[in-house]
Design a protein around this motif. Structure first.
Motif, mmCIF file in Angstrom:
data_model
loop_
_atom_site.group_PDB
_atom_site.id
_atom_site.type_symbol
_atom_site.label_atom_id
_atom_site.label_comp_id
_atom_site.label_asym_id
_atom_site.label_seq_id
_atom_site.Cartn_x
_atom_site.Cartn_y
_atom_site.Cartn_z
ATOM 1 N N GLY A 101 0.804 -1.213 0.000
ATOM 2 C CA GLY A 101 0.000 0.000 0.000
ATOM 3 C C GLY A 101 0.841 1.269 0.000
ATOM 4 O O GLY A 101 2.072 1.240 -0.149
ATOM 5 N N TYR A 102 0.161 2.368 0.168
ATOM 6 C CA TYR A 102 0.752 3.705 0.166
ATOM 7 C C TYR A 102 1.175 4.080 1.583
ATOM 8 O O TYR A 102 0.507 3.718 2.558
ATOM 9 C CB TYR A 102 -0.262 4.713 -0.361
ATOM 10 C CG TYR A 102 0.055 6.145 -0.062
ATOM 11 C CD1 TYR A 102 1.045 6.826 -0.772
ATOM 12 C CD2 TYR A 102 -0.642 6.828 0.936
ATOM 13 C CE1 TYR A 102 1.339 8.152 -0.497
ATOM 14 C CE2 TYR A 102 -0.357 8.160 1.217
ATOM 15 C CZ TYR A 102 0.631 8.810 0.496
ATOM 16 O OH TYR A 102 0.919 10.114 0.782
ATOM 17 N N ALA A 103 2.289 4.809 1.697
ATOM 18 C CA ALA A 103 2.765 5.280 2.998
ATOM 19 C C ALA A 103 3.083 6.768 2.924
ATOM 20 O O ALA A 103 3.685 7.244 1.947
ATOM 21 C CB ALA A 103 3.997 4.511 3.432
ATOM 22 N N HIS A 104 2.658 7.496 3.950
ATOM 23 C CA HIS A 104 2.980 8.920 4.087
ATOM 24 C C HIS A 104 3.598 9.128 5.460
ATOM 25 O O HIS A 104 3.026 8.715 6.479
ATOM 26 C CB HIS A 104 1.724 9.776 3.945
ATOM 27 C CG HIS A 104 1.971 11.226 4.238
ATOM 28 N ND1 HIS A 104 2.514 12.089 3.300
ATOM 29 C CD2 HIS A 104 1.769 11.961 5.366
ATOM 30 C CE1 HIS A 104 2.618 13.294 3.828
ATOM 31 N NE2 HIS A 104 2.172 13.252 5.076
ATOM 32 N N GLU A 105 4.772 9.752 5.495
ATOM 33 C CA GLU A 105 5.453 10.027 6.755
ATOM 34 C C GLU A 105 5.654 11.526 6.941
ATOM 35 O O GLU A 105 5.906 12.257 5.975
ATOM 36 C CB GLU A 105 6.821 9.336 6.798
ATOM 37 C CG GLU A 105 6.759 7.828 6.800
ATOM 38 C CD GLU A 105 8.138 7.182 6.815
ATOM 39 O OE1 GLU A 105 8.196 5.952 6.941
ATOM 40 O OE2 GLU A 105 9.147 7.904 6.690
ATOM 41 N N ARG A 106 5.549 11.967 8.190
ATOM 42 C CA ARG A 106 5.968 13.318 8.571
ATOM 43 C C ARG A 106 7.166 13.114 9.488
ATOM 44 O O ARG A 106 7.033 12.690 10.632
ATOM 45 C CB ARG A 106 4.856 14.055 9.302
ATOM 46 C CG ARG A 106 3.640 14.351 8.451
ATOM 47 C CD ARG A 106 3.877 15.419 7.413
ATOM 48 N NE ARG A 106 4.217 16.707 8.008
ATOM 49 C CZ ARG A 106 4.380 17.832 7.306
ATOM 50 N NH1 ARG A 106 4.244 17.814 5.988
ATOM 51 N NH2 ARG A 106 4.686 18.951 7.914
ATOM 52 N N ALA A 107 8.351 13.398 8.954
ATOM 53 C CA ALA A 107 9.579 13.101 9.689
ATOM 54 C C ALA A 107 10.583 14.228 9.508
ATOM 55 O O ALA A 107 10.468 15.069 8.608
ATOM 56 C CB ALA A 107 10.163 11.772 9.212
#
Length: 212
Positions: free
Chosen positions: A32-38
């Motif tokens: 699937g899709y992954a979104h990170e705020r890092a």
């Protein structure tokens, strides 16, 4: 760390064989899709980083640290050793295009950032008679951070680093058929323990789960 990963791999391969199939699958595969705020890694890069001017002059920098959005893909292999317990191998690759601002000179340095994360650990599934399957997990492993400065105007020996990482999170799967579930969403708190300090991030992922 290597011994722990080897032990987890042995458990991952051998554990499902001792359990009979019931209302859950022995193996699950998620993509699937992954979104990170890092973090952009500025506090690590500018320790030994140097800017390069158009004339070739080299200078120290003080890069502004901030969280940036990373986007990419997430995949999982899960061995269910019990109706409610699974052993998870989680892999994520995300990237970000961003500008680093030097607080000393005001210059901007454009870079492409990559994060490669491999995590392993247990998951608890609240299986029930409804199509909704909430779950929670605690995963442990490592993150590799890589920064590629496109204009050759910045150099740092810390542009490629690997550090211990964790994912503490929860999510929701929805049964679609005997072979397919929809991962409606998963949210993780992602601390990464670099040598200078801990960097806290968050990840959202969603996708499809294939059951075997």
């Amino acid at each position: 760390m290597r011994k722990l990963l080897l032990l987890f791999a042995i458990l991952l391969v051998s554990a499902p064989a001792g359990f009979a199939q019931s209302d859950y699958s022995n193996w699950e595969f998620v993509i699937g899709y992954a979104h990170e705020r890092a973090n952009n890694g500025a506090d690590r890069l500018d320790i030994r980083g140097r800017s390069i001017s158009s004339t070739g002059a080299i200078a120290s920098v003080d890069l502004a640290s901030k969280r940036v959005p990373y986007n990419g893909v997430n995949g999982e292999v899960v061995a269910n050793v019990h109706r409610n317990i699974g052993l998870v191998a989680d892999f994520t690759v995300t990237f970000a295009n961003t500008n680093f601002v030097d607080n000393l000179s005001g210059r901007n340095f454009n870079a492409k950032l990559w994060r490669y994360t491999a995590l392993f650990g247990p998951r608890f599934n609240w299986r029930n008679s409804s199509p909704l399957i909430p779950y929670a997990h605690a995963l442990f492993g490592a993150t590799r951070y890589h920064a590629n400065f496109r204009n050759n105007d910045f150099i740092s020996s810390d542009s490629d680093q690997i550090a211990f990482a964790m994912a503490l999170g929860a999510g929701l799967d929805i049964r679609a058929s005997n072979r397919i579930d929809v991962r409606a969403g998963q949210i993780d708190y992602l601390p990464v323990f670099f040598s200078h300090k801990r960097e806290d991030g968050f990840r959202f992922s969603a996708g499809l789960k294939i059951k075997d």
